[in-house]
Design a protein around this motif. Structure first.
Motif, PDB file in Angstrom:
ATOM      1  N   CYS A 147     -11.470   0.747  -4.811  1.00  0.00           N
ATOM      2  CA  CYS A 147     -10.932   0.276  -3.806  1.00  0.00           C
ATOM      3  C   CYS A 147     -11.457  -1.509  -3.420  1.00  0.00           C
ATOM      4  O   CYS A 147     -12.897  -1.582  -3.727  1.00  0.00           O
ATOM      5  CB  CYS A 147      -9.891   0.237  -2.390  1.00  0.00           C
ATOM      6  N   HIS A 180      -9.052  -3.992  -7.597  1.00  0.00           N
ATOM      7  CA  HIS A 180      -9.100  -2.444  -8.024  1.00  0.00           C
ATOM      8  C   HIS A 180      -9.059  -1.627  -9.155  1.00  0.00           C
ATOM      9  O   HIS A 180      -8.223  -2.725 -10.211  1.00  0.00           O
ATOM     10  CB  HIS A 180      -7.153  -1.495  -7.262  1.00  0.00           C
ATOM     11  N   CYS A 208       0.837  -0.844  -0.281  1.00  0.00           N
ATOM     12  CA  CYS A 208       0.194  -0.474  -0.261  1.00  0.00           C
ATOM     13  C   CYS A 208       0.840   1.661  -0.117  1.00  0.00           C
ATOM     14  O   CYS A 208       2.016   1.845   1.100  1.00  0.00           O
ATOM     15  CB  CYS A 208      -0.788   0.147   1.154  1.00  0.00           C
ATOM     16  N   ASP A 260     -10.269   5.474  -2.711  1.00  0.00           N
ATOM     17  CA  ASP A 260      -8.863   5.481  -2.534  1.00  0.00           C
ATOM     18  C   ASP A 260      -9.568   7.379  -2.697  1.00  0.00           C
ATOM     19  O   ASP A 260      -9.571   8.320  -3.863  1.00  0.00           O
ATOM     20  CB  ASP A 260      -7.916   5.463  -3.836  1.00  0.00           C
TER      21      ASP A 260
END
Ligand code: PYC
Length: 310
Positions: free
Chosen positions: A226, A211, A96, A232
Motif C-alpha cells: 500500500c 500500489h 477501497c 495489505d
C-alpha cells in the motif's frame, strides 16, 4: 470534556472491523466538518484543512500503519446509503474494496442496513454493495481497466521488471516475473522489494501508481504493498479489480467466471467481472467482522494527539 489546560477533548466514535485480516476503522461520529460539495471536493478539503484528523485516527499511538480509515459522510446522491472517504497512514484512497466490505459490516452492526443492495458514494464514483444473508458482502466496483501492458521498469539494485499498470479504484503496478517467494516468512523482504519497484515506477513515468501487486506466476496468490509501506492483509479489493482488468484484457478470464484472489496471509476474495465498453465492472465478494467499538479521545495536551506522522 475539558482537559487540564481547559481546552476541549474531542471525542471521535469509531467502529473497527477487519476484512480478510485487513482492518477498517469507520468514523461514525466526531469527524471534521467538510461541508457540501462532491465527495472528491470534500476529500480535498479533508486533506487541505483536516489532515491531522486523518493521522490522529489511523496512526500510532491509537492505530498503526495497517489501518484504513473510513469517514462516513452525507452522500450527494440521495439513492446512496452513505458517502465514504477512505484514508490511510499517509493520505487518501480513491476507493477501497476491503474498506467497503468493512463499512457494510459496520452499517449492518449499527442496524442501519438490512441484507440487500445498497449504493455507496466514494470520491471516485458510486459502488453497489450487496449484503448477503450469510453476512458476506459483494461489491460491484467502479469501471476498471488496464492502462499499460508489459511496461519495462529498471529497478536500481534489482534489475528489469515487467508489469502492467491498471486502475481498479486506485492505481496498481502488477507483476509476476519478480522471482520472489510470496510467503509471510518473507514479508519484510517483499515490502522492501516492492517499495523499490514503486519508486522506480513513479520515477519512470507513472507517478500516479501508488500500489504494487506481486503475483505468483502459477496461481492467484498475491502480495500488495500500500502507499504508506504497509502490506495489505486482505487480497485488496481494488487490486483484485485491477488484476481482473488485466486478465480480461488478455482473454485469460471470461465474463462471469470466478477468480479467487489470495492474500499474503492466505485470506481470499472471490471476484468476477462484466464488460462495460472497453472497461470492466468487477464484483468482489468477501466478509468483514466487527471487532471493536470505541471512542477516541483527542486531547490537545497530548504531544501525540495528532498521531505519529510519517
Ligand atoms: O481493498 O481496495 C482495497 C485496499 C486498498 C488498500 C488497502 N486495501
Amino acid at each position: 470534556m475539558q482537559n487540564k489546560t481547559n481546552s476541549t477533548v474531542r471525542k471521535v466514535v469509531i467502529i473497527d472491523s477487519h476484512t480478510a485480516g485487513e482492518p477498517t476503522r469507520v468514523v461514525i461520529e466526531g469527524g471534521p466538518p467538510l461541508g457540501k460539495g462532491t465527495l472528491a471536493q470534500r476529500r480535498e478539503k479533508f486533506q487541505k484543512k483536516f489532515d491531522r484528523f486523518r493521522s490522529a485516527v489511523v496512526n500510532e499511538p491509537r492505530g498503526s500503519d495497517v489501518y484504513v480509515g473510513a469517514l462516513l459522510v452525507e452522500p450527494t446522491d440521495q439513492t446512496c446509503a452513505t458517502g465514504v472517504i477512505f484514508f490511510n497512514n499517509v493520505g487518501y484512497l480513491g476507493m477501497c474494496g476491503h474498506g467497503t466490505i468493512g463499512v457494510m459490516a459496520t452499517l449492518a452492526h449499527l442496524g442501519k442496513i438490512e441484507p440487500g443492495t445498497h449504493r455507496i458514494e466514494t470520491p471516485v464514483g458510486i459502488v453497489v454493495a450487496t449484503l448477503l444473508e450469510d453476512a458476506r458482502v459483494s461489491v460491484e466496483n467502479i469501471p476498471s481497466y488496464r492502462a499499460h501492458k508489459d511496461v519495462l521498469i529498471n529497478v536500481p539494485d534489482i534489475g528489469q521488471i515487467r508489469g502492467d499498470i491498471a486502475w481498479g479504484g486506485n492505481w496498481f503496478f502488477l507483476c509476476e516475473n519478480h522471482g520472489q517467494e510470496l510467503g509471510l516468512n518473507n514479508v519484510e523482504h517483499l515490502v522492501d522489494f516492492a517499495w523499490h519497484i514503486r519508486q522506480a515506477v513513479n520515477e519512470q513515468g507513472y507517478p500516479e501508481v501508488d500500489h504494487i501487486e506481486l503475483f505468483s506466476p502459477s496461481d492467484s496468490h498475491s502480495f500488495v504493498l500500500c502507499p504508506g509501506k504497509a502490506y495489505d492483509r486482505s487480497p485488496c479489493g481494488t487490486g483484485t479489480s485491477a488484476k481482473l482488468s488485466c486478465l480480461a484484457a488478455d482473454g485469460k478470464l471470461k465474463e462471469g467466471e470466478i477468480w479467487t484472489q489470495e492474500s499474503i496471509v492466505g485470506s481470499k476474495f472471490e471476484a468476477k467481472f462484466r464488460w462495460e465498453g472497453e472497461k470492466i465492472i468487477p464484483t468482489i465478494t468477501g466478509i468483514a467482522f466487527v471487532n471493536a467499538r470505541s471512542t477516541l479521545l483527542l486531547n490537545e495536551d497530548d504531544p501525540f494527539c495528532w498521531g505519529i506522522a510519517h
